[in-house]
Design an enzyme around this catalytic site. Structure first.
Site, PDB file in Angstrom:
ATOM      1  N   ASP A 133       1.529   5.439   5.984  1.00  0.00           N
ATOM      2  CA  ASP A 133       1.968   4.036   5.974  1.00  0.00           C
ATOM      3  C   ASP A 133       0.750   3.117   6.034  1.00  0.00           C
ATOM      4  OD1 ASP A 133       3.553   1.773   6.034  1.00  0.00           O
ATOM      5  OD2 ASP A 133       4.481   2.207   7.975  1.00  0.00           O
ATOM      6  N   GLY A 134       0.941   1.873   5.624  1.00  0.00           N
ATOM      7  CA  GLY A 134      -0.102   0.855   5.709  1.00  0.00           C
ATOM      8  C   GLY A 134      -0.128   0.195   7.073  1.00  0.00           C
ATOM      9  N   ALA A 135      -0.917  -0.870   7.177  1.00  0.00           N
ATOM     10  CA  ALA A 135      -0.997  -1.645   8.423  1.00  0.00           C
ATOM     11  C   ALA A 135      -1.401  -3.069   8.074  1.00  0.00           C
ATOM     12  CB  ALA A 135      -2.014  -1.029   9.374  1.00  0.00           C
ATOM     13  N   ASP A 136      -1.051  -3.983   8.957  1.00  0.00           N
ATOM     14  CA  ASP A 136      -1.517  -5.370   8.789  1.00  0.00           C
ATOM     15  C   ASP A 136      -2.891  -5.555   9.427  1.00  0.00           C
ATOM     16  OD1 ASP A 136       0.850  -6.401   7.436  1.00  0.00           O
ATOM     17  OD2 ASP A 136       1.847  -5.875   9.313  1.00  0.00           O
TER      18      ASP A 136
ATOM     19  N   THR B  92       0.846  -1.199   0.000  1.00  0.00           N
ATOM     20  CA  THR B  92       0.000   0.000   0.000  1.00  0.00           C
ATOM     21  C   THR B  92       0.882   1.252   0.000  1.00  0.00           C
ATOM     22  OG1 THR B  92      -1.476  -1.323   1.403  1.00  0.00           O
ATOM     23  CG2 THR B  92      -2.112   0.955   0.999  1.00  0.00           C
TER      24      THR B  92
ATOM     25  N   GLU C  54       9.724   2.029  10.955  1.00  0.00           N
ATOM     26  CA  GLU C  54       8.382   2.628  10.844  1.00  0.00           C
ATOM     27  C   GLU C  54       8.009   3.299  12.160  1.00  0.00           C
ATOM     28  OE1 GLU C  54       6.463  -0.506   7.610  1.00  0.00           O
ATOM     29  OE2 GLU C  54       6.156  -0.850   9.725  1.00  0.00           O
TER      30      GLU C  54
ATOM     31  N   LYS D 282      -8.354  -4.796   6.499  1.00  0.00           N
ATOM     32  CA  LYS D 282      -7.406  -4.622   7.616  1.00  0.00           C
ATOM     33  C   LYS D 282      -8.098  -4.195   8.918  1.00  0.00           C
ATOM     34  CE  LYS D 282      -3.823  -5.316   4.848  1.00  0.00           C
ATOM     35  NZ  LYS D 282      -2.800  -4.362   4.539  1.00  0.00           N
TER      36      LYS D 282
ATOM     37  N   GLY E 164       4.508  -6.659   8.932  1.00  0.00           N
ATOM     38  CA  GLY E 164       4.417  -7.803   8.021  1.00  0.00           C
ATOM     39  C   GLY E 164       5.575  -7.812   7.022  1.00  0.00           C
ATOM     40  N   GLY E 165       6.046  -6.616   6.685  1.00  0.00           N
ATOM     41  CA  GLY E 165       7.194  -6.494   5.776  1.00  0.00           C
ATOM     42  C   GLY E 165       8.519  -6.416   6.520  1.00  0.00           C
TER      43      GLY E 165
HETATM   44  C1  5RP Z   1       5.677  -3.309   6.739  1.00  0.00           C
HETATM   45  C2  5RP Z   1       4.362  -2.920   7.282  1.00  0.00           C
HETATM   46  C3  5RP Z   1       3.261  -2.684   6.312  1.00  0.00           C
HETATM   47  O1  5RP Z   1       2.712  -1.436   6.536  1.00  0.00           O
HETATM   48  C4  5RP Z   1       2.205  -3.712   6.500  1.00  0.00           C
HETATM   49  O2  5RP Z   1       2.828  -5.004   6.417  1.00  0.00           O
HETATM   50  C5  5RP Z   1       1.107  -3.602   5.450  1.00  0.00           C
HETATM   51  O3  5RP Z   1       1.618  -3.963   4.205  1.00  0.00           O
HETATM   52  P1  5RP Z   1       0.693  -4.034   2.921  1.00  0.00           P
HETATM   53  O4  5RP Z   1       0.341  -2.630   2.575  1.00  0.00           O
HETATM   54  O5  5RP Z   1       1.580  -4.697   1.882  1.00  0.00           O
HETATM   55  O6  5RP Z   1      -0.514  -4.879   3.252  1.00  0.00           O
HETATM   56  O7  5RP Z   1       4.160  -2.759   8.454  1.00  0.00           O
HETATM   57  O8  5RP Z   1       6.604  -3.569   7.761  1.00  0.00           O
END
Ligand code: 5RP
Length: 221
Positions: free
Chosen positions: A81-84, A31, A103, A121, A96-97
């Site tokens: 930023d995104g989130a899991d 994302t 972050e 999410k 997750g990454g």
């Molecule tokens: C990476 C993260 C990402 O924000 C989280 O894994 C979400 O990723 P994606 O947008 O691919 O679902 O925390 O460390």
């Protein structure tokens, strides 16, 4: 809409939070990658970016966007930023990454954290997504035992993965997190833990959630 289209829609919506002429903090993941691609289109509006991972740094630089080291920057008005997983209080599981520590550092400096996520999410209770914990390699055995002793989850080493900081990730599976702030602090107290993927002490300020009906804006309850 596909999940990819949802991610693109929410990434585009985050542009409205940028402060012209300033630095933007940029997260990591698929994302966040969509957000970087959107940033490329309006890069004349910003001074540059601070990246939360080497992968994001490379993608930003690939678009010609100037990337600053965090310690050369006085202020970051907005971090995107995104989130899991994210709950109604805008507390999150991230990492997750594997970029959770950087972050968390960029989020701590930022005045505003804008989380961009697709509707999948949003959860009632955090923990179905395994909670990432960054660990100094020599402390792996100790940290795994301590995490197991907390109870409620199973710590599993993320095989073959090394963070940008040269450390390991242990994913704690099967948690049901009712007090995210307390668990974040408790895990951080284990010697050898660098940080954990709970963003509860510093939750998001805004969540832009992409759904089939459009992008919704959530603020904490
Ligand atoms: C990476 C993260 C990402 O924000 C989280 O894994 C979400 O990723 P994606 O947008 O691919 O679902 O925390 O460390």
């Amino acid at each position: 809409m596909t999940q990819d289209e949802l991610k693109k829609a929410v990434a585009r919506a985050a542009l409205a939070y940028l402060v012209d002429g300033e630095i933007v903090g940029v997260g990591t993941g698929s994302t966040a990658n969509c957000f970087i691609d959107e940033l490329a289109r309006i890069q004349h509006r910003i001074r540059g970016a601070v990246a939360s991972s080497e992968a994001s740094r490379q993608r930003l630089e690939g678009h010609g966007i100037p990337v600053f080291d965090l310690d050369k920057v006085d202020a970051i008005p907005v971090y995107v930023d995104g989130a899991d997983e994210i709950n109604a209080a805008l507390q999150m599981i991230k990492g997750g990454g594997g970029a959770l520590t950087r972050e968390k550092i960029v989020a701590a400096v930022a005045a505003k954290f804008v989380c961009i996520a697709d509707g999948s999410k949003l959860v009632a209770v955090l923990g179905q997504f395994p909670l990432p914990v960054e660990v100094i390699p020599m402390a792996l055995g100790h940290v795994r035992r301590q995490l197991a002793a907390i109870g409620g989850g199973t710590p599993v080493l993320r095989e073959g993965f090394v963070t940008d900081n040269g450390n390991l990730i242990v994913d704690v599976k099967g948690l049901s997190i009712t007090d995210a702030t307390a668990l974040e602090a408790r895990i951080n107290q284990i010697v050898g833990v660098v940080s954990n993927g709970l963003f509860a002490q510093r939750p998001a300020d805004v969540c832009l959630l992409a759904t089939a009906n459009g992008v919704q804006t959530l603020t904490a309850d």
